[in-house]
Design a protein around this motif. Structure first.
Motif, mmCIF file in Angstrom:
data_model
loop_
_atom_site.group_PDB
_atom_site.id
_atom_site.type_symbol
_atom_site.label_atom_id
_atom_site.label_comp_id
_atom_site.label_asym_id
_atom_site.label_seq_id
_atom_site.Cartn_x
_atom_site.Cartn_y
_atom_site.Cartn_z
ATOM 1 N N VAL A 1 9.306 2.683 -7.993
ATOM 2 C CA VAL A 1 8.894 2.569 -6.595
ATOM 3 C C VAL A 1 7.504 1.958 -6.505
ATOM 4 O O VAL A 1 7.224 1.126 -5.625
ATOM 5 N N ALA A 2 6.621 2.337 -7.429
ATOM 6 C CA ALA A 2 5.258 1.793 -7.434
ATOM 7 C C ALA A 2 5.269 0.278 -7.588
ATOM 8 O O ALA A 2 4.440 -0.430 -6.985
ATOM 9 N N GLU A 3 6.191 -0.248 -8.381
ATOM 10 C CA GLU A 3 6.301 -1.699 -8.542
ATOM 11 C C GLU A 3 6.677 -2.352 -7.217
ATOM 12 O O GLU A 3 6.153 -3.425 -6.862
ATOM 13 N N LEU A 4 7.579 -1.724 -6.470
ATOM 14 C CA LEU A 4 7.960 -2.255 -5.158
ATOM 15 C C LEU A 4 6.779 -2.206 -4.197
ATOM 16 O O LEU A 4 6.541 -3.151 -3.428
ATOM 17 N N LEU A 5 6.031 -1.117 -4.246
ATOM 18 C CA LEU A 5 4.862 -0.993 -3.374
ATOM 19 C C LEU A 5 3.800 -2.022 -3.723
ATOM 20 O O LEU A 5 3.131 -2.591 -2.841
ATOM 21 N N ARG A 6 3.652 -2.287 -5.013
ATOM 22 C CA ARG A 6 2.677 -3.287 -5.437
ATOM 23 C C ARG A 6 3.074 -4.673 -4.922
ATOM 24 O O ARG A 6 2.222 -5.462 -4.477
ATOM 25 N N THR A 7 4.374 -4.934 -4.936
ATOM 26 C CA THR A 7 4.863 -6.202 -4.383
ATOM 27 C C THR A 7 4.528 -6.311 -2.900
ATOM 28 O O THR A 7 4.075 -7.359 -2.418
ATOM 29 N N ALA A 8 4.761 -5.204 -2.175
ATOM 30 C CA ALA A 8 4.457 -5.196 -0.738
ATOM 31 C C ALA A 8 2.966 -5.396 -0.492
ATOM 32 O O ALA A 8 2.558 -6.202 0.354
ATOM 33 N N LYS A 9 2.149 -4.679 -1.221
ATOM 34 C CA LYS A 9 0.693 -4.736 -1.029
ATOM 35 C C LYS A 9 0.154 -6.137 -1.311
ATOM 36 O O LYS A 9 -0.667 -6.685 -0.542
ATOM 37 N N GLU A 10 0.605 -6.740 -2.388
ATOM 38 C CA GLU A 10 0.110 -8.060 -2.759
ATOM 39 C C GLU A 10 0.663 -9.145 -1.850
ATOM 40 O O GLU A 10 -0.045 -10.100 -1.508
ATOM 41 N N SER A 11 1.911 -9.015 -1.439
ATOM 42 C CA SER A 11 2.514 -10.031 -0.580
ATOM 43 C C SER A 11 1.886 -10.032 0.802
ATOM 44 O O SER A 11 1.653 -11.098 1.396
ATOM 45 N N LEU A 12 1.597 -8.831 1.316
ATOM 46 C CA LEU A 12 1.021 -8.722 2.652
ATOM 47 C C LEU A 12 -0.509 -8.760 2.629
ATOM 48 O O LEU A 12 -1.139 -8.845 3.691
ATOM 49 N N GLN A 13 -1.077 -8.681 1.423
ATOM 50 C CA GLN A 13 -2.534 -8.709 1.246
ATOM 51 C C GLN A 13 -3.219 -7.615 2.082
ATOM 52 O O GLN A 13 -4.219 -7.852 2.763
ATOM 53 N N LEU A 14 -2.656 -6.397 1.969
ATOM 54 C CA LEU A 14 -3.217 -5.242 2.664
ATOM 55 C C LEU A 14 -3.848 -4.296 1.650
ATOM 56 O O LEU A 14 -3.727 -4.474 0.428
ATOM 57 N N SER A 15 -4.536 -3.286 2.159
ATOM 58 C CA SER A 15 -5.319 -2.401 1.288
ATOM 59 C C SER A 15 -4.474 -1.392 0.533
ATOM 60 O O SER A 15 -4.816 -0.984 -0.586
ATOM 61 N N VAL A 16 -3.363 -0.981 1.111
ATOM 62 C CA VAL A 16 -2.578 0.097 0.519
ATOM 63 C C VAL A 16 -1.119 -0.054 0.908
ATOM 64 O O VAL A 16 -0.801 -0.573 1.990
ATOM 65 N N ALA A 17 -0.258 0.379 0.015
ATOM 66 C CA ALA A 17 1.175 0.509 0.319
ATOM 67 C C ALA A 17 1.616 1.858 -0.235
ATOM 68 O O ALA A 17 1.165 2.281 -1.305
ATOM 69 N N PHE A 18 2.472 2.532 0.497
ATOM 70 C CA PHE A 18 2.875 3.866 0.033
ATOM 71 C C PHE A 18 4.279 4.212 0.506
ATOM 72 O O PHE A 18 4.784 3.675 1.512
ATOM 73 N N LEU A 19 4.893 5.104 -0.246
ATOM 74 C CA LEU A 19 6.163 5.721 0.135
ATOM 75 C C LEU A 19 5.851 7.125 0.605
ATOM 76 O O LEU A 19 5.199 7.898 -0.114
#
Length: 413
Positions: free
Chosen positions: A12-30
């Motif tokens: 799940v962390a890998e998916l969140l990292r993809t979201a965070k980097e793609s959207l260029q935001l500070s944090v992604a979380f489940l």
């Protein structure tokens, strides 16, 4: 101390990292939503001191709940443009200014929580396309976490069923007669556990399920205690089932100290793995020295029993019903039973046939040299309510003729 992530969390962390980097935001979380609280379960953050795994907040005051309720849009490029968002705690600390949130839904439609990304600055570049990406990633996260969710549900359901049985004194224990095939006399009984009929589960399944949630040893020991109560109610020996792991516990040894071991036959299933035969032998030695006998159960149902037999040198071999049923008509089973009898007697063991349901089977087993029989032909498992002498078992006919054979009991279970 930061908790150790499971393999599923890492995925799940890998998916969140993809979201965070793609959207260029500070944090992604489940996050997981339990109806009252939002739990941050997996977090990928550029500012970890503000967003930490394990953090909780009231669900009703979260951005995610407002979005789920339709009070806020799923994509918020500028939180300041939404007074309702600015009134939420997260708009003040950690001063969230941009946000994207989509639901995480399991295969049965159950809402698990949310898959989110947030920024501490506004981001006018956030669009519906970013929501689509988050939805795809949330769907992937749902596939990853669902097995763990189902396992937790299974454990809760099992514990909810088992704990009342344990609190109520354990399973009901019934006795099934064991008969000398040569004389027809009842020489012992096997203690068998019975669980609520509504469960619709075989006893071995119930014990296996109990072990899977950490209640197996307790359930086995209570069942053994209830089985031991029958020693004063019947004549002969009482056979009691135990798993190798439970046998090694101090509580088991303490229970055995209180029993007349010369009347106890301890049965180890051939299906139960033994991790340390030396420890098993050490635990059994003082009990066998005091007169307790050891049986290997389900012999013939697989291959592990041979290892059990070689290492433990049991006093009794109990042949599995799968090689007993139909032995009177199947020459292959006849040869197999004959070989097991020769093998058992060669090692000084008594041979018992389980699952005997017809007189014809009983006759053939006796003629093949099997010592004892157990099954519906001799009696069904039944409770024993008061001390009593054993009732006579059905006689085994001297010859296999229609006039001699007793009616077979129904085989439905």
């Amino acid at each position: 101390m930061k908790r150790r992530r499971s393999d599923a969390d890492q995925q799940v962390a890998e998916l969140l990292r993809t979201a965070k980097e793609s959207l260029q935001l500070s944090v992604a979380f489940l996050s997981r939503l339990d109806g009252t609280t939002q739990h941050l379960e997996v977090v990928e953050s550029s500012v970890p001191f503000l967003f930490q795994e394990g953090n909780q907040q009231r669900q009703e005051t979260s951005f995610c709940q407002a979005i789920l309720d339709g009070d806020l849009p799923a994509v918020i490029p500028d939180v300041r443009q939404h007074p309702q968002a600015m009134a939420l705690p997260a708009a003040r600390l950690p001063r969230i200014r941009s946000y994207v949130s989509v639901p995480v839904v399991l295969s049965d439609g159950q809402l698990y929580g949310t898959f989110c990304a947030a920024g501490l600055t506004t981001d006018k570049g956030l669009t519906k396309r970013d929501k689509s990406l988050m939805t795809v990633l949330a769907s992937a996260a749902a596939v990853i976490i669902e097995p763990g969710v189902r396992e937790q549900e299974r454990r809760r359901e099992l514990v909810g069923r088992l704990e009342p049985v344990l609190a109520g004194g354990g399973p009901v224990v019934v006795l099934q007669p064991i008969v000398d095939l040569g004389t027809g006399l009842r020489v012992g009984s096997e203690a068998l556990s019975r669980f609520p009929a509504a469960w619709d589960k075989a006893p071995d399944v119930c014990f296996a399920e109990a072990h899977s949630v950490g209640l197996g040893h307790e359930l086995e020991l209570i069942a053994l205690s209830r089985a031991a109560e029958h020693l004063t109610a019947v004549e002969g020996y009482v056979a009691m089932n135990i798993s190798p792991a439970t046998l090694l516990l101090p509580e088991f040894a303490a229970l055995m100290e209180r029993l007349p071991l010369e009347r106890v036959l301890l049965e180890l299933s051939e299906h139960d793995p033994v991790e340390d035969y030396a420890a098993l032998a050490a635990a059994l030695a003082p009990l066998r020295a005091r007169g307790m006998r050891l049986a290997i159960d389900d012999v013939g149902a697989g291959f592990s029993s041979l290892r059990h037999i070689v290492v433990t040198a049991p006093d009794v071999l109990k042949m599995d019903r799968s090689i007993v049923s139909g032995v009177d008509t199947d020459p292959v089973l006849t040869r197999l039973v004959s070989s097991l009898v020769e093998f058992g007697h060669g090692g000084g063991a008594t041979v018992v046939a389980e699952g005997v349901e017809t007189a014809a089977e009983a006759v053939v087993l006796r003629d093949l040299g099997v010592d004892l029989g157990q099954g519906w032909f001799f009696g069904r498992p039944a409770p024993v309510e008061a001390p009593a002498t054993s009732r006579p078992a059905p006689a085994v006919p001297v010859a296999r003729t229609p006039a001699d054979e007793a009616p077979a009991l129904a085989t439905g279970r």
